[in-house]
Design a protein around this motif. Structure first.
Motif, short mmCIF file in Angstrom:
data_model
loop_
_atom_site.label_atom_id
_atom_site.label_comp_id
_atom_site.label_asym_id
_atom_site.label_seq_id
_atom_site.Cartn_x
_atom_site.Cartn_y
_atom_site.Cartn_z
N GLY A 1 0.82 -1.21 0.00
CA GLY A 1 0.00 0.00 0.00
C GLY A 1 0.85 1.25 0.00
O GLY A 1 0.64 2.16 -0.80
N ILE A 2 1.85 1.29 0.90
CA ILE A 2 2.67 2.49 1.03
C ILE A 2 3.44 2.75 -0.26
O ILE A 2 3.53 3.88 -0.74
N SER A 3 3.98 1.66 -0.86
CA SER A 3 4.79 1.91 -2.05
C SER A 3 3.93 2.38 -3.22
O SER A 3 4.40 3.16 -4.04
N HIS A 4 2.66 1.95 -3.28
CA HIS A 4 1.78 2.50 -4.31
C HIS A 4 1.43 3.96 -4.00
O HIS A 4 1.35 4.79 -4.88
N ALA A 5 1.19 4.21 -2.71
CA ALA A 5 0.71 5.53 -2.31
C ALA A 5 1.79 6.59 -2.46
O ALA A 5 1.49 7.78 -2.50
N ALA A 6 3.05 6.17 -2.57
CA ALA A 6 4.13 7.15 -2.65
C ALA A 6 4.15 7.90 -3.99
O ALA A 6 4.71 8.98 -4.09
N LEU A 7 3.50 7.30 -5.01
CA LEU A 7 3.59 7.88 -6.36
C LEU A 7 3.17 9.36 -6.46
O LEU A 7 3.92 10.17 -6.99
N PRO A 8 1.98 9.75 -5.93
CA PRO A 8 1.63 11.17 -6.04
C PRO A 8 2.61 12.07 -5.31
O PRO A 8 2.87 13.19 -5.78
N GLY A 9 3.17 11.59 -4.19
CA GLY A 9 4.17 12.39 -3.47
C GLY A 9 5.37 12.66 -4.35
O GLY A 9 5.85 13.80 -4.44
N ILE A 10 5.83 11.62 -5.05
CA ILE A 10 6.97 11.78 -5.95
C ILE A 10 6.63 12.76 -7.06
O ILE A 10 7.41 13.65 -7.39
#
Lengths: 363, 323
Positions: free
Chosen positions: B58-67
């Motif tokens: 979940g976290i690794s998917h969720a990081a995309l918009p942050g990047i």
């Protein structure tokens, strides 16, 4: 226009099996299945060497079923719970898929964007023709037949699914076969995922399966209502997402999952009684009520005693209750407004109505 | 034929080892991934025992918009991209907790919802960036999705080393508190520890480890790096301290073996990606551990149950004879 049709059909057909996934707490299996399809496609391609073959789709569906069986086998180890079993199996298949595709399939152009996101914009280009008569695009035909299949299965086995989801033991006693139903559901999920994978990409497949069902789960009191509500939400999100994406010239799959997320956020914020905002308001009200009651009981406790003048003066209340000034002033004001206390020369006294209220509180 | 096999099998491996320290790129990759494996393995134990193994996914998917947002603001500065990813990851875990607390939905559903919505948002942002910002292509995105350990530069390894030191230092300092929070939050609260803060600390550390690893192992495979070493370690021990230690060890070993073997197996005609190879090694450690213990268990059971049956049988017969 046909694009909207395809998106809505996809939304509805993903949504039907998705509801059971949410109710059975298998939501993450859909995510895992979305990742595993690559493995099936690569293996099927290595066998057939034909990028357009129907076997690629069959391979993907078989890979999804293989994953479901694998997860259950891994769970037989007592130390590994369901979440860990999913977390161990799908990366295994996914990494085998990536290794095989980078090592042996360099000539086959597996477009990353297509595998991960899907390109709904291009869907209407591939068409099915019979005797030169255009009967629709490949995508709309596949998704419509999948929707029909899902609908048929849901109607045929509604009762069985319902009982085996909510009370597996009882379903077993009635002579249904919960294991068989589980595999039937998983077959439907993997077929739908394979079909929709091409259309909208794995992320939106997960979105369509889980989010409308979860949003409906927040409201619905019965399974039938949940089905209706979540289909409605999925359809609306598909139309709105496609419309906005075309207006803003961005990715349809991403935009639609944002809309789905907004629906869920609105639902969890504004849900009557147990939503975030309703909860917040109720807590504040309860806090004020507690303050009023405490002050009232304090006044009543010292009423007509020797130290009434010491205890019940508005100025000195801060000393006895150790509340902040603003809170004391506000509570006194509301109590006076409610006509439960009166203030004479800075001395607070409960009225008859206030005394009556206290007997209610202390009862 | 049988004499040829050891020659062809062993000699190139010796060759690889001799070349190992000459090849600075390989050394860098091995050290970097081994550190990553260590830290994600150790922290994975916490997620594994709380039955939140898929938090990594979940976290690794969720990081995309942050990047994506960090890229929009500061362009290609690795540190800021990592910060953006970390803040998106922390926001995502926070939202998951809110959903679980204020609804009847389970943690798994909350995870699926948050990760797919965040990833969708990231996709929209990325397509906007690709359309509007000059000099951006999808190569960065591909690097994020699949990870490219081969592109690790010395700065990356330094960043990983510093983060690892910080994480292990915090683990060491708050060991007792974190352990008690994992196993019995109510008891921890009654002892006067600040349980919500400690839980946030665990999540923050996990997010940090995942975000650091994204660049070299990729989104999908980072989740395996969180689960697999912990699952393998759990087979060998019932004690938490040993489990964390073993998981860190397994993580480091699988990263080392994985990156070395991907280098060894690669030829000029085909390349083997490092991330998937590491994950496969980690998963085979899990498989072997589980198989090993199943065999031992089976052996013990047949052996012991036979003896005990004989003993009880003889006791029974003695008793009946006595009477």
């Amino acid at each position: 226009m046909e694009l909207y049709f395809i998106l809505v059909i996809t939304a509805l057909s993903c949504n039907l099996p998705g509801i059971w996934l949410v109710l059975r707490k298998l939501a993450l299996l859909s995510d895992a299945i979305g990742h595993v399809l690559l493995f099936g496609i690569v293996i099927a391609y290595l066998i057939t060497h034909d990028a357009q073959s129907i076997w690629l789709k069959i391979g993907a569906a078989l890979a999804a079923l293989f994953l479901v069986i694998l997860v259950e086998q891994v769970q037989r180890n007592r130390t590994v719970k369901q979440d860990a079993a999913i977390g161990l199996t799908f990366p295994a298949l996914f990494s085998i898929g990536i290794i095989l595709s980078t090592a042996y399939l360099r000539d086959l152009h597996l477009d990353v964007d297509r595998i991960l996101f899907g390109i709904p914009e291009l869907l209407t280009l591939r068409r099915v023709k019979i005797n030169r008569f255009d009967i629709g695009s490949v995508a709309s035909l596949t998704m419509s037949s999948l929707l029909l299949l899902n609908l048929l299965m849901m109607i045929l086995f509604y009762k069985e699914f319902k009982l085996s989801t909510f009370d597996e033991t009882m379903a077993y006693q009635f002579g249904y076969k919960p294991r068989l139903l589980h595999y039937l559901l998983m077959t439907l999920v993997s077929f739908t995922a394979v079909g929709a994978f091409d259309t909208v990409g794995p992320i939106l497949v997960v979105g369509f399966m889980i989010i409308p069902a979860a949003t409906a789960h927040l409201f619905a009191k019965s399974l039938g209502k949940m089905f209706l509500l979540s289909s409605l939400l999925a359809g609306i999100a598909a139309i709105l997402g496609t419309f906005l994406a075309q207006k803003l010239d961005t990715n349809i799959a991403g935009m639609t999952s944002i809309i789905l997320g907004c629906q869920f956020a609105l639902a969890i914020l504004f849900r009557p009684k147990s939503g975030l905002i309703a909860n917040f308001i109720r807590r504040i009200q309860q806090k004020h009520q507690l303050h009023e009651w405490m002050l009232l009981v304090h006044l009543a406790h010292h009423k007509n005693t020797e130290d009434e003048i010491l205890e019940n003066r508005a100025k000195d209340l801060k000393l006895h209750l150790s509340w902040p000034d603003r809170q004391i002033q506000k509570t006194i004001r509301t109590l006076i407004q409610k006509n439960w206390i009166t203030e004479t020369d800075g001395l607070l006294r409960t009225t008859a109505a206030g005394d009556h209220e206290i007997t209610n509180i202390l009862r | 034929m049988s004499l040829d096999v050891p020659n062809t099998a062993i000699l190139p491996i010796f060759g690889t080892f001799r070349d190992f320290f000459d090849n600075s790129t390989l050394v860098r990759i091995v050290i970097g991934t081994a550190l990553l494996g260590m830290v994600s393995g150790a922290l994975g134990c916490f997620a594994f025992l709380r039955r939140q193994s898929l938090l990594g996914d979940g976290i690794s998917h969720a990081a995309l918009p942050g990047i994506a947002i960090a890229f929009l603001i500061v362009h290609d500065q690795p540190l800021w991209l990592i910060l953006g990813a970390a803040s998106a990851g922390i926001l995502a875990t926070w939202l998951m907790q809110i959903i679980v607390r204020y609804s009847s939905l389970g943690f798994d559903t909350a995870l699926a919802i948050v990760s797919s919505v965040f990833f969708g948002t990231g996709m929209v942002l990325l397509s906007w960036i690709q359309g509007h910002v000059r000099g951006s292509s999808s190569s960065g995105l591909e690097k994020y999705l699949f990870g490219q350990a081969a592109l690790m530069i010395e700065k990356d390894v330094q960043a990983i080393a510093i983060t690892c030191t910080i994480i292990f230092l915090i683990l060491f300092l708050f060991w007792k508190e974190l352990k008690i929070t994992i196993f019995d939050p109510e008891f921890a609260a009654s002892c006067g520890y600040n349980v919500p803060l400690l839980e946030k600390l665990i999540l923050a550390l996990l997010v940090l480890a995942i975000v650091i690893g994204l660049e070299s192992v990729g989104v999908v495979l980072m989740s395996a790096m969180v689960v697999a070493p912990a699952a393998a370690a759990r087979q060998w021990t019932n004690r938490f301290g040993r489990m964390v230690f073993l998981a860190a060890f397994f993580g480091a070993v699988s990263a080392t073996v994985g990156s070395l073997s991907s280098d060894y197996l690669a030829t000029k005609r085909r390349s083997i990606p490092t991330g998937p190879m590491i994950v496969l090694v980690a998963l085979s450690i899990v498989f072997c551990s589980s198989l090993c213990w199943r065999c031992i268990y089976q052996f013990k059971r047949t052996f012991l149950s036979d003896r005990s049956r004989k003993e009880t049988g003889s006791i029974l017969s003695q008793n009946t004879i006595g009477k």
